[in-house]
Design a protein around this motif. Structure first.
Motif, PDB file in Angstrom:
ATOM      1  N   ARG A 218       1.093  -0.590   0.044  1.00 12.97           N
ATOM      2  CA  ARG A 218      -0.506   0.187  -0.108  1.00 12.97           C
ATOM      3  C   ARG A 218       0.729   1.569  -0.036  1.00 12.97           C
ATOM      4  O   ARG A 218       2.124   1.385   0.275  1.00 12.97           O
ATOM      5  CB  ARG A 218      -1.080  -0.217   1.157  1.00 12.97           C
ATOM      6  N   SER A 219       0.147   2.090  -0.144  1.00  9.76           N
ATOM      7  CA  SER A 219       1.244   3.779  -0.487  1.00  9.76           C
ATOM      8  C   SER A 219       0.454   4.595   0.198  1.00  9.76           C
ATOM      9  O   SER A 219      -1.379   4.628   0.933  1.00  9.76           O
ATOM     10  CB  SER A 219       0.766   3.977  -1.954  1.00  9.76           C
ATOM     11  N   HIS A 220       1.729   5.443   0.844  1.00  5.32           N
ATOM     12  CA  HIS A 220       0.744   6.010   2.481  1.00  5.32           C
ATOM     13  C   HIS A 220       0.779   8.098   1.946  1.00  5.32           C
ATOM     14  O   HIS A 220       2.337   7.872   1.649  1.00  5.32           O
ATOM     15  CB  HIS A 220       1.130   5.605   3.575  1.00  5.32           C
ATOM     16  N   PHE A 267       5.860   3.980  -0.292  1.00  2.00           N
ATOM     17  CA  PHE A 267       4.881   2.471  -1.102  1.00  2.00           C
ATOM     18  C   PHE A 267       5.442   1.947  -0.117  1.00  2.00           C
ATOM     19  O   PHE A 267       7.076   1.227  -0.108  1.00  2.00           O
ATOM     20  CB  PHE A 267       5.646   2.455  -2.545  1.00  2.00           C
ATOM     21  N   PRO A 300      -0.052  -8.248   5.341  1.00  9.04           N
ATOM     22  CA  PRO A 300      -1.760  -8.512   5.543  1.00  9.04           C
ATOM     23  C   PRO A 300      -2.519  -9.338   6.236  1.00  9.04           C
ATOM     24  O   PRO A 300      -2.011 -10.302   5.895  1.00  9.04           O
ATOM     25  CB  PRO A 300      -2.291  -8.423   3.745  1.00  9.04           C
TER      26      PRO A 300
END
Length: 351
Positions: A218-220, A267, A300
């Motif tokens: 995931r990107s933040h 990322f 995850p």
């Protein structure tokens, strides 16, 4: 009107860029009107009539008017009034709309005088798309969209030469009804750089040493703020002059830059732990580092199996997959809950 004064009103629905011509004509007065107004006798009246018959009326005059938006001024980071002290860069001040004949004036504010804080740079000395040209100076562009009606634009290039505050006055004397723009700008070096992940709530972490937890893949969005030594925010459009860099010390965390200066994301490429840190260059060639943002990346989270069919009294062990592991600080732990405890209860197993 009776005083010979004409009042011109511009309707609100007029189309910007429209041009209108005003024609003014003056006629000679009638001899009889002059005689009656001044009580002339017959001889005097005849003398006036003879003079007026030989006179030619004055030539008409024509004034051309163009409808435009209000005159305004933009600069890098507009409307921010705090800019970084970077004497190797010029700041573009742009006058939008108006007649194209605006004038910029530097007024003293600090004890050293405004002209001692900044200087105007000739347009011929600006790189203008050719940064490799010898002897030229790069310039940060003015912020904001160009005028929608294609109005006139005037540019000035201001270079800070000393720390302090300056008052810049821009006026278009040929613009009917236009007001001058007055803005106070401070030029100070960067004093602090702060990094944090925007979508991570760190209010309950308790300690600055506690790393935010993110999921692999995931990107933040990374929040970056640069402050000057007076703790005023420096706009993102000026970071180019400060040569802002943001990097990670771990290959599992990738820093990505977007088209806009503030468009920076982190990322999570692989599980693990790493740090993200930024830096800027103060003049002259002094490095200023941000806080070290430590980030923990986990796989995850899931449980297996996802579907169960149990008999009354029967038990089954669930396997936890991925997710953050337990820690002494309690910032990462796994909790189980049942939506119907009277039917199914969950008992966590120690160890």
């Amino acid at each position: 009107d009776g005083t010979g004064t004409a009042v011109v009103t511009l309707p609100l629905e007029v189309e910007l860029g429209a041009v209108v011509s005003l024609r003014a004509e003056a006629a000679l007065p009638r001899g009889d009107d002059c005689s009656q107004a001044h009580g002339l006798d017959d001889g005097q009246a005849a003398h006036v009539r003879g003079g007026l018959e030989k006179a030619a009326p004055p030539l008409p005059d024509v004034i051309h008017l163009r409808a435009t938006s209000d005159f305004s001024v933009r600069w890098p980071g507009y409307p921010a009034r705090s800019l970084p002290f970077v004497p190797h860069f010029a700041f573009t001040f742009e006058g939008i709309n108006g007649t194209g004949a605006a004038r910029l004036e530097i007024v003293a504010v600090d004890a050293g005088g405004g002209e001692g804080v900044v200087e105007l740079v000739e347009a011929s000395k600006i790189c203008a798309g050719d940064p490799l040209r010898p002897g030229c100076m790069p310039a940060l562009p003015a912020s904001g969209a160009p005028p929608a009606d294609g109005g006139e634009r005037v540019h000035w290039f201001v270079r800070p030469s000393a720390l302090g505050r300056v008052r810049i006055v821009v006026e278009d004397a040929r613009l009917v009804g236009g007001a001058r723009e007055v803005v106070d700008i401070t030029f100070l070096p960067a004093g602090r750089v702060a990094l944090k992940l925007e979508d991570i709530d760190d209010s309950g972490m308790g300690s600055a040493a506690t790393a935010p937890l993110v999921v692999r893949g995931r990107s933040h969005r990374l929040s970056v703020q640069v402050f000057d030594v007076a703790d005023q925010v420096l706009p993102a459009s000026t970071w180019e002059a400060l040569q802002l860099q943001v990097e990670s010390n771990d290959s599992g965390l990738e820093v990505r830059r977007g088209a806009e200066p503030e468009d920076i994301t982190v990322f999570a490429r692989a599980a693990g732990s790493g740090e993200v840190q930024g830096l800027v260059y103060n003049s002259p060639a002094t490095l200023l580092y941000s806080n070290r943002l430590r980030v923990r990346v986990f796989e995850p989270f899931d449980v297996a199996p996802r579907t169960l069919a149990l008999l009354p009294g029967q038990g089954f062990e669930l396997t936890v997959l991925g997710g953050p592991r337990g820690s002494a600080s309690g910032s990462a732990r796994t909790e189980f809950a049942s939506s119907a405890p009277g039917v199914v209860r969950v008992h966590p197993r120690d160890g």
